[in-house]
Design a protein around this motif. Sequence first.
Motif, PDB file in Angstrom:
ATOM      1  N   ALA A  72      37.666  33.017  41.310  1.00  0.00           N
ATOM      2  CA  ALA A  72      38.028  34.177  42.251  1.00  0.00           C
ATOM      3  C   ALA A  72      39.302  35.241  42.245  1.00  0.00           C
ATOM      4  N   GLY A  73      38.702  36.510  42.709  1.00  0.00           N
ATOM      5  CA  GLY A  73      39.410  37.345  42.838  1.00  0.00           C
ATOM      6  C   GLY A  73      39.671  38.027  44.166  1.00  0.00           C
ATOM      7  N   PRO A  74      40.724  39.348  44.659  1.00  0.00           N
ATOM      8  CA  PRO A  74      41.069  39.793  45.309  1.00  0.00           C
ATOM      9  C   PRO A  74      41.231  40.286  46.515  1.00  0.00           C
ATOM     10  N   ASP A  75      38.900  40.430  45.732  1.00  0.00           N
ATOM     11  CA  ASP A  75      38.209  41.001  46.525  1.00  0.00           C
ATOM     12  C   ASP A  75      36.936  39.923  47.108  1.00  0.00           C
ATOM     13  N   GLY A  76      37.153  38.774  47.272  1.00  0.00           N
ATOM     14  CA  GLY A  76      36.380  37.937  47.393  1.00  0.00           C
ATOM     15  C   GLY A  76      35.287  37.278  46.916  1.00  0.00           C
ATOM     16  N   LEU A  77      35.476  37.801  45.788  1.00  0.00           N
ATOM     17  CA  LEU A  77      34.137  37.623  44.656  1.00  0.00           C
ATOM     18  C   LEU A  77      34.673  36.884  43.269  1.00  0.00           C
ATOM     19  N   LEU A  78      33.931  36.197  42.505  1.00  0.00           N
ATOM     20  CA  LEU A  78      34.222  35.443  41.732  1.00  0.00           C
ATOM     21  C   LEU A  78      34.239  36.350  40.393  1.00  0.00           C
TER      22      LEU A  78
END
Length: 204
Positions: A72-78
């Motif tokens: 998970a990244g800070p942008d809410g995507l994998l």
Amino acid sequence: MTSARPRRIPGGAFSAAAGLWVLAACGVVPAEESGSLSATGGAASVVPPGAETAASAIQDQDVFEAAKLYAAGPDGLLHAREVELPRFPTTRGRAEALVQRIVDESGTFPEEVQVLDVFVSGRGVAVINFTLDLLEGHSGGLHAEELTVYSLSHTLVESLPAIAEVRLLVEGRETETLAGHLDLRSGFGRAPERLLADSDGGRG
């Protein structure tokens, strides 16, 4: 990079047995397979016949190989990322190593959570058993829940051909949900719609 957290080994077979009885009831493993015992690191655990155990997953610490992690990244995507792991002779060993890296690095897992056990059934179901901290310390929210679950399931299903489905247990027991959104009583697989646009994998 965050250092790996120490993993706690269960003190007995009861939690693992309870988890497998639940899985047998759900049809993941046959009921007759849910009572087999094997020793793992000095502590008894319960695994179905044909499932890979810790004793069969000792890694070659001198040989490393590339693996792909979907964290998970800070942008809410994998986000897909290449990592190096010790070479394991079994799917179970590689799955456990991938799970630990995701828990350490994904950012949606509570700091205190530990992986109690990972096993892979002969039917292609990977079962990950966490401490209660997964529930008590989770930040909540639909997107955080999705990233927690799908970072695990997408990584394992995409990276390991022998795994078709991922299920989560907490202290050896099935739980309805992490924080009221996703139903954890079912299995999870790839999640291509949650990947960063330029991440590959799982789009077919």
